[in-house]
Design a protein around this motif. Sequence first.
Motif, PDB file in Angstrom:
ATOM      1  N   GLY A 100       0.794  -1.217   0.000  1.00 56.58           N
ATOM      2  CA  GLY A 100       0.000   0.000   0.000  1.00 56.58           C
ATOM      3  C   GLY A 100       0.829   1.272   0.000  1.00 56.58           C
ATOM      4  N   THR A 101       2.106   1.188  -0.413  1.00 53.68           N
ATOM      5  CA  THR A 101       2.965   2.368  -0.462  1.00 53.68           C
ATOM      6  C   THR A 101       2.949   2.965  -1.865  1.00 53.68           C
ATOM      7  OG1 THR A 101       4.971   1.186  -1.128  1.00 53.68           O
ATOM      8  CG2 THR A 101       4.447   1.230   1.224  1.00 53.68           C
ATOM      9  N   ASP A 102       3.527   4.178  -2.004  1.00 56.94           N
ATOM     10  CA  ASP A 102       3.610   4.801  -3.327  1.00 56.94           C
ATOM     11  C   ASP A 102       5.027   4.726  -3.879  1.00 56.94           C
ATOM     12  OD1 ASP A 102       4.914   6.567  -1.694  1.00 56.94           O
ATOM     13  OD2 ASP A 102       3.841   8.354  -2.384  1.00 56.94           O
ATOM     14  N   GLY A 103       5.841   3.814  -3.334  1.00 59.26           N
ATOM     15  CA  GLY A 103       7.206   3.645  -3.818  1.00 59.26           C
ATOM     16  C   GLY A 103       7.244   3.108  -5.238  1.00 59.26           C
ATOM     17  N   VAL A 104       8.286   3.490  -5.979  1.00 58.28           N
ATOM     18  CA  VAL A 104       8.445   3.095  -7.381  1.00 58.28           C
ATOM     19  C   VAL A 104       9.840   2.520  -7.584  1.00 58.28           C
ATOM     20  CG1 VAL A 104       8.640   3.953  -9.758  1.00 58.28           C
ATOM     21  CG2 VAL A 104       6.767   4.737  -8.293  1.00 58.28           C
ATOM     22  N   ARG A 105       9.927   1.470  -8.380  1.00 61.03           N
ATOM     23  CA  ARG A 105      11.203   0.911  -8.811  1.00 61.03           C
ATOM     24  C   ARG A 105      11.242   0.896 -10.333  1.00 61.03           C
ATOM     25  NH1 ARG A 105      12.932  -4.243  -5.077  1.00 61.03           N
ATOM     26  NH2 ARG A 105      12.222  -3.424  -3.075  1.00 61.03           N
ATOM     27  N   ILE A 106      12.427   1.092 -10.869  1.00 61.87           N
ATOM     28  CA  ILE A 106      12.658   0.854 -12.290  1.00 61.87           C
ATOM     29  C   ILE A 106      13.481  -0.420 -12.380  1.00 61.87           C
ATOM     30  CG2 ILE A 106      13.714   1.684 -14.417  1.00 61.87           C
ATOM     31  CD1 ILE A 106      13.320   4.527 -13.418  1.00 61.87           C
ATOM     32  N   ILE A 107      12.925  -1.437 -13.021  1.00 55.78           N
ATOM     33  CA  ILE A 107      13.584  -2.732 -13.133  1.00 55.78           C
ATOM     34  C   ILE A 107      14.004  -2.937 -14.584  1.00 55.78           C
ATOM     35  CG2 ILE A 107      13.318  -5.226 -12.856  1.00 55.78           C
ATOM     36  CD1 ILE A 107      11.181  -4.600 -10.726  1.00 55.78           C
ATOM     37  N   LEU A 108      15.284  -3.208 -14.786  1.00 50.00           N
ATOM     38  CA  LEU A 108      15.840  -3.425 -16.116  1.00 50.00           C
ATOM     39  C   LEU A 108      16.419  -4.831 -16.176  1.00 50.00           C
ATOM     40  CD1 LEU A 108      17.804  -0.047 -16.381  1.00 50.00           C
ATOM     41  CD2 LEU A 108      15.515  -0.522 -17.299  1.00 50.00           C
TER      42      LEU A 108
END
Length: 332
Positions: free
Chosen positions: A286-294
């Motif tokens: 339920g967080t607004d954290g973002v990851r960019i996964i490559l």
Amino acid sequence: MGFLSWLFGSNRGKGKGRSQACTTESRPIPSPRRPVREEINIDGNCQTKIFTYLGVVFKGIKTGDEFYVDVVDHDVELHSRSTGTTIDTVEWGTTAVSYNGRVFGSLGSGLDYLKEVVAAGFRLRLKVKKVGMYSAGIPELAAMTIDTRALREWWDQQSKTSALIPINEANLLAAVDERREANRLRTISGRAGIEVTDESLMATLYPTRERWLGGDWPKRSAYFSPTFEVLPTREGSQAKPHILIRNGKTGLYEVSARNAKAYRTISENIDRPCKGRIACDYYDEGTDGVRIILVFESSVGGAEGTAELFHQASGEADEGGGLGDGTPGSPT
């Protein structure tokens, strides 16, 4: 020694001060396959607790002594006349053990399935060490086997075949690690939404709102086809060039050498085919954290032309940034 020793202890309850005695009622359990009658050796240095309730059978055995006990090949009902308490190995999900023909206790977690091994026709004697005294008349005992993970792996394999599986601790532990790694990659693939294999080259970045370049802060996970642009440094600067991650013509995030692991992975594989995922709320908390996964394809030849450009960056210490499913660093 734990709950069973407390339960059957001669120095507790109404049995206090009296010698222990027990009766056993045996019930056979079905063999999981046709017996092969092979003798196996599982001796090792891994210690597993044995719950002991009958100590008189070990008279004369000193602390530090090692000896062998038998694994009971069927379930038993253990009754202590000193306390009036009954333990059923079926209900407790454990295996009984005996010494000189007398059942004296049961195996702790990690070896509780050995009754299945013996019931299947395998002959084994369990090496035991007296490590001390739990209480007056009750020795503290430990089974001495190979690593319990390796032993469990052996039985998982052996119970599915009539062919004898060799007990090689190193090979069995390697199989355990291989399965654990496969499970880890499946978990990462499920969360990332991109298939990840043991040959995949993966970089994970953790943008903040302040460093995000792609417009509105992402609220939903999305796939994208990343491209990379090496940004020029100021004339005379000794800094390593930033790498801009793009989705089409839109810049998303700049990666600097401070993101050491991710920077190195990107710089060394910048010309390989790559799949991208903007992952929101990676752990579904339920967080607004973002990851960019490559995820770069490893089967395609690397970018020899860019290797020299990023030579120094590839030697950076592993601080900040992230690789695979690692811990986030401080993006710049």
